[in-house]
Every structure is written in structure tokens, then in C-alpha cells.
Scaffold this motif. Structure first.
Motif, short mmCIF file in Angstrom:
data_model
loop_
_atom_site.label_atom_id
_atom_site.label_comp_id
_atom_site.label_asym_id
_atom_site.label_seq_id
_atom_site.Cartn_x
_atom_site.Cartn_y
_atom_site.Cartn_z
N SER A 225 0.87 -1.18 0.00
CA SER A 225 0.00 0.00 0.00
C SER A 225 0.90 1.22 0.00
CB SER A 225 -0.89 0.04 1.25
OG SER A 225 -1.77 -1.05 1.26
N THR B 219 -2.03 -1.15 -3.63
CA THR B 219 -3.24 -0.40 -3.33
C THR B 219 -2.85 0.96 -2.79
OG1 THR B 219 -3.23 -1.33 -1.10
CG2 THR B 219 -4.58 -2.45 -2.72
N ARG B 220 -3.81 1.86 -2.80
CA ARG B 220 -3.63 3.16 -2.19
C ARG B 220 -3.76 3.04 -0.68
NH1 ARG B 220 -7.86 6.66 -3.12
NH2 ARG B 220 -8.75 5.26 -4.68
N THR C 282 -1.71 4.12 3.49
CA THR C 282 -0.47 4.39 4.22
C THR C 282 0.60 3.42 3.72
OG1 THR C 282 -1.93 4.61 6.12
CG2 THR C 282 0.44 4.71 6.55
N THR D 224 2.69 0.63 3.55
CA THR D 224 2.61 -0.64 4.28
C THR D 224 3.04 -1.76 3.35
OG1 THR D 224 0.69 0.19 5.52
CG2 THR D 224 1.08 -2.19 5.58
#
Lengths: 320, 320
Positions: free
Chosen positions: A88, A121-122, A124, A126
Motif C-alpha cells: 500500500s 493499493t492506495r 499508508t 505498508t
């Protein structure tokens, strides 16, 4: 944004393996586990600001996300084979992704580890990495199995990563080589894969030190229903750590600092010399730090032979 | 916080399997792939606010995180076996974790899928699930393989999940059963595992519809180097969708809405009737929506036989 970013990472981490029948690009990868091997599988997540400081370089983040997972395979005595990456990140930044992939690939390459799946994915920043390795049935190194009378060993030196984090928190950036070494130990831990493989058939119990020696040896004790006694004077500390921190701090880092990713393991006393010789031949430092006893939990003796109280042992472990 | 939370999840998702030699609790799980099977492996991430609205219940989140991954196994024709869960959450909230684990377990149980590893960290609510399934060598359903003349099918109905999301965005909560149905389709997608298994040996190509029919059938076309022609009048739409939305909206949802997790697949024309009968016997609705042609990309005909222009096809797909 999944396809193009993960394709970008795939290109930079490409690794041909016979056992990867179908890699990234379909709904799932198709993999063939070699006959006579079990699969060792682990997953670990790094979150920005929790597991690494926000200023960490993309390449270091890519390396470390794989390293902490390979360290779990090392602790099982497994040979690394495949990884999945769930990433992410706040925005699709191609150069960040490329650097991150390069750091990942740099560690993956010597093991011929193949990235076989991923998802971006969009969110924070991670990284969750799942790793897969092979181990012959019955030979995996477990936490359970330590026996009274076993010698307790650790590989490498302890406390360096925690010291490196302390330096970063103090904004220590003066180009001192010893500081750079400690920070490198934090950002680029080296999973002890070769040592883990060499310990198969010798070690009664093994774990990697991610949460700190006391916590992780405590896991071995709990799983094995035994206790352990350590001598603080025996804990292996790097000269960089001893130079830059006073004795109390370096002791606390060595006992309770996380993120070193060294192995802690126990072997029967009669095998201790052999194990030391075997690991030395691999270029892996190894130090006898204590022994397994009856009872429960880990007790630590100071240089004068007094038992340390829990409050003296260290500090709360960082990370989550 | 790793150990206790993941142990909590383990207890609520426990599933005994012969092929799990060592489950959660050591540095890695030890797994045995049955002889004569390849491993199908996928990873997918859900991020709060990106892949599910913040108001989604913990149980729905747990279900969906597994469902989107099982859907990838369905699209490969693989039998589910094991999963890993990497969970980031803002704080350690036991009842939230328990509900999430229960939603996960509810979907896992009928497949006897075992959670074999996990990691919990502090961070934005994010779930990465890695799933592992079995498929005999050579029988996996791939995106590549569609041939000119193949019939294109989809399971179930299309556009429901996108319509459900629209309702949630409009704060539609009036207890209407049709609205509840569409929202349930968004929150609790059903992976088409049985259909995927039944398609082995029949389907030339298969994908699950996560990004919308046009995008996902487009992936089949690209991987197979063919084109596809669809009739919009043939797209299966639920009565709930048709009741609550006008024709243009429901058509756009069916063509381009994501998150339905139905299967789209192609079969040779001579096998079409057989496949329809086989899936009907499983209780899985299946609809012929078009055919594979020479060329590239997906073209869509409206009810009058006119080709739709791309701008008429739908809307930007949501999610990331």
C-alpha cells in the motif's frame, strides 16, 4: 493501479525458477513444491512510522520487508523459494517503486527467490510480504524442543539495530562510520539463512530475534516448557555499539532491543563445539550465552553473578 | 501485539487439516502439498475507505478480505486450502478482532480452509490475505487460451456490488429488501469456487470480475490475443438492480462496476450447452453474453444492434 505497478516490480525482480509454472500476471501463481519437501510459510508486515522511520529510503524498505520474512524461514531451517508482496502506498510514484523493487531484488537474488504474486493499493505506506520455503519433513527447527542442559547460542551481535534506531531518533547523521554501521544493521538486516540450514539436525529449538533476545528466548522457553539462564557478560556486542553507547545502554539494547534478526537456538552440550565450528566455517559468528534449565522464563546474571531484576533488563521493545 | 491477537483469531478460525503439519505459533507454518497437485497462490489487500466504506461491519470486512482472494482461486479452478492474514489496525480492539475473525471463519469453514499464519500491526485498517489452493498440473484455468469462436459466459448477475456501493454513498438505509440485497452483494461476495472446479477441462480462459466486466474480459482478450463482442441486452442483471436503478445506470454498473466476483469465462461453442447444464446442476446461474472474435479489445452492442462508444459504456471503476 494493481497491474502496471506490480508488473513494474516483477520486471525488476525477475528470477527464473523451474518450480514457478506460472508467475505474476494471472489470477494466481502456479507453483510446484519439490517432491519430499514441506512448505514453510510466513507473513510479516512493515508499516511506515511503526516498523521503520519515515525517512528510510525506498531501497532499504524493500530490502527489510523481505529480510524480516526470510529471517522467519532461517529460524525454521527452510530454503527460500517464493514471495508475495502486498504494497500500500499513498500515490503511484514510479521511482519510489523502482527503488523499492531494487532493494527487494538485491536481497532476493542470491537466494534465487522469485516474486510470484502481488497487489498494490492506495493507503499508508505498508508492505506485507509472504514467503515460502522448503524443508524436508521432520527437519524444521521449532521453538518447542529445547531441553534442560542445552546450551543457548546466538548468531552475530545483539543490540545493533536498536542502537541504530536510537541514533536516528537523535538525528545523529555526522558520517561516523560506527553510527553508519549500526543504522545499516537496522535498515538492512541479514537473514541467517545459511546458519538455519546448517542447524538442521543439531538445534533442539530455534527462533529469530525480532522482538529482542529476552522476549524471543522467552518464546522458546514457553514453547519448550523450560527456563533459561543467561550471563549478560557473554552477550555479543559489536565494537560500534560499545564505542557509541555506555555499558548500561548497550546491555539494554542487547537484551531487549528488537530488529536484529539474529538466530537464538539451543543445542545439546555435546554438540556445542561442532555447531560453533560449522557456523564459523560459514562465516557466521556464534556465541554461547547461557543454558536451558528447569523452570520457566529467562533469568539474567550480571558480571558479578547477581541476578538482574526485570526493571534492570532493558526498556520496552519498540515496534508493534 | 502480534502474538495474542493472531492467537485470538486462530482460536476463532480453527480448522483441523491433515496437510497442516504446524499451524500458527512458530516462526512459520509447515504445510504439505498433496502429491500430484500444484499450488495456486494469490494475495489481495483491502484498505478501509478504498476497498470498503468505513462504516462496514468487522464481520463483513473479515468475510470480504477472504472472499476476494478465494475468488482468485475460483478463477484458476483451484481448491482452497490455506490462508495467511496480515492485519493492520489503529488499536487492539478485542471485540472488533473477534467479529472480523468470525466473518472470516464463516466463509472459510465450508471450504475447511485453515488460517496458518498471520501478523497484526498498528496502522490504518488494512487486510492482506494470501490464499493457497490445489490444482492438478495442466488443469488450471488461465486468462490466456480464449479462441476465436468461443462463447463468453458469466456466472450470476452483474453490477449488484457497484449498485450497492452507490446506495451506501447515497446513505440509502430505509430497510428496502432490494437495497439490502445489493449491499449484501457488495459486502459479502460469494467466491465461485464450485463453478471454477466444474470448468476445469471445459473453459479455454477464465477470470474473476473484480474490476468490472469490460476491464476483466479485456484482460482475457489481451492475454489470449483475441477480441470479444458482447450484447448489452444479454447481461444478467438482478431484479433488485433493475427495480432500483434506471436502465442506463444498471447497464453501466453491469458493464463496468467492480466487486461482483463472478466468473467470466470462454468455452468452445460445442461445449456451451454442457457447461450451462453442469453449472445449473451446481445451482450456479450462468449466462451467455457474447463471443470471442479476431482482433483486440471488447466491443459492446446495444439492444438495437449499434456499437456503444467507450464513453457510453459506464463510469470510472471505483476502488484502486
Amino acid at each position: 493501479m494493481e497491474f502496471s505497478l506490480i508488473e513494474r516490480i516483477r520486471q525488476r525482480t525477475a528470477q527464473a525458477r523451474e518450480d514457478v509454472r506460472l508467475g505474476i500476471g494471472d489470477d494466481a501463481a502456479l507453483l510446484a513444491v519439490p517432491a519430499g519437501q514441506e512448505l514453510a510459510v510466513a507473513i510479516d508486515t512493515l508499516v511506515e512510522g511503526v516498523h521503520f522511520p519515515s525517512a528510510t529510503s525506498a531501497a532499504d524498505i524493500g530490502w527489510k520487508a523481505l529480510a524480516v520474512n526470510l529471517s522467519d524461514l532461517a529460524a525454521m531451517g527452510a530454503t527460500p523459494a517464493w514471495a508475495l508482496l502486498a504494497l500500500s502506498l499513498p500515490k503511484a510514484d514510479a521511482s519510489f517503486i523502482d527503488e523499492l523493487a531494487d532493494g527487494f531484488a538485491q536481497l532476493a537474488q542470491p537466494y534465487r527467490l522469485a516474486l510470484v504474486g502481488g497487489d498494490t493499493t492506495r493507503g499508508t505506506l505498508t508492505l506485507s510480504v509472504a514467503v515460502h520455503g522448503f524443508v524436508p519433513p521432520g527437519l524444521a527447527l521449532l521453538r518447542a524442543g529445547a531441553q534442560v542442559g542445552d546450551v543457548v547460542f546466538v548468531t552475530g551481535t545483539l543490540g545493533d539495530a536498536a542502537a541504530g534506531l536510537r541514533l536516528l531518533q537523535q538525528d545523529h547523521r555526522d558520517g561516523d562510520a560506527r553510527a553508519a554501521y549500526l543504522i545499516e544493521r537496522l535498515n538492512r538486516p541479514t537473514p541467517r539463512i545459511a546458519a538455519g540450514l546448517a542447524l538442521r539436525g543439531y538445534a533442539h529449538a530455534c527462533i529469530d530475534i525480532s522482538d529482542g533476545l529476552l522476549a524471543d528466548l522467552g518464546h522458546i522457553c514457553a514453547a519448550s516448557q523450560v527456563g533459561a539462564e543467561l550471563d549478560v557478560a557473554l552477550l555479543p556486542r559489536s565494537s560500534a555499539l560499545l564505542d557509541l553507547f555506555d555499558d548500561a545502554s548497550s546491555q539494554a539494547f542487547a537484551l531487549s532491543g528488537g530488529d536484529d534478526y539474529e538466530l537464538c537456538f539451543t543445542v545439546p552440550a555435546l554438540r556445542a563445539a561442532q555447531v560453533q565450528a560449522d557456523l564459523a566455517r560459514l562465516g557466521c559468528g556464534v556465541t554461547r550465552i547461557g543454558r536451558i534449565v528447569e523452570g520457566a522464563g529467562v533469568r539474567v546474571r550480571d558480571a558479578t553473578g547477581q541476578w538482574l531484576q526485570p526493571a534492570q533488563r532493558g526498556w520496552d521493545h519498540f515496534g508493534a
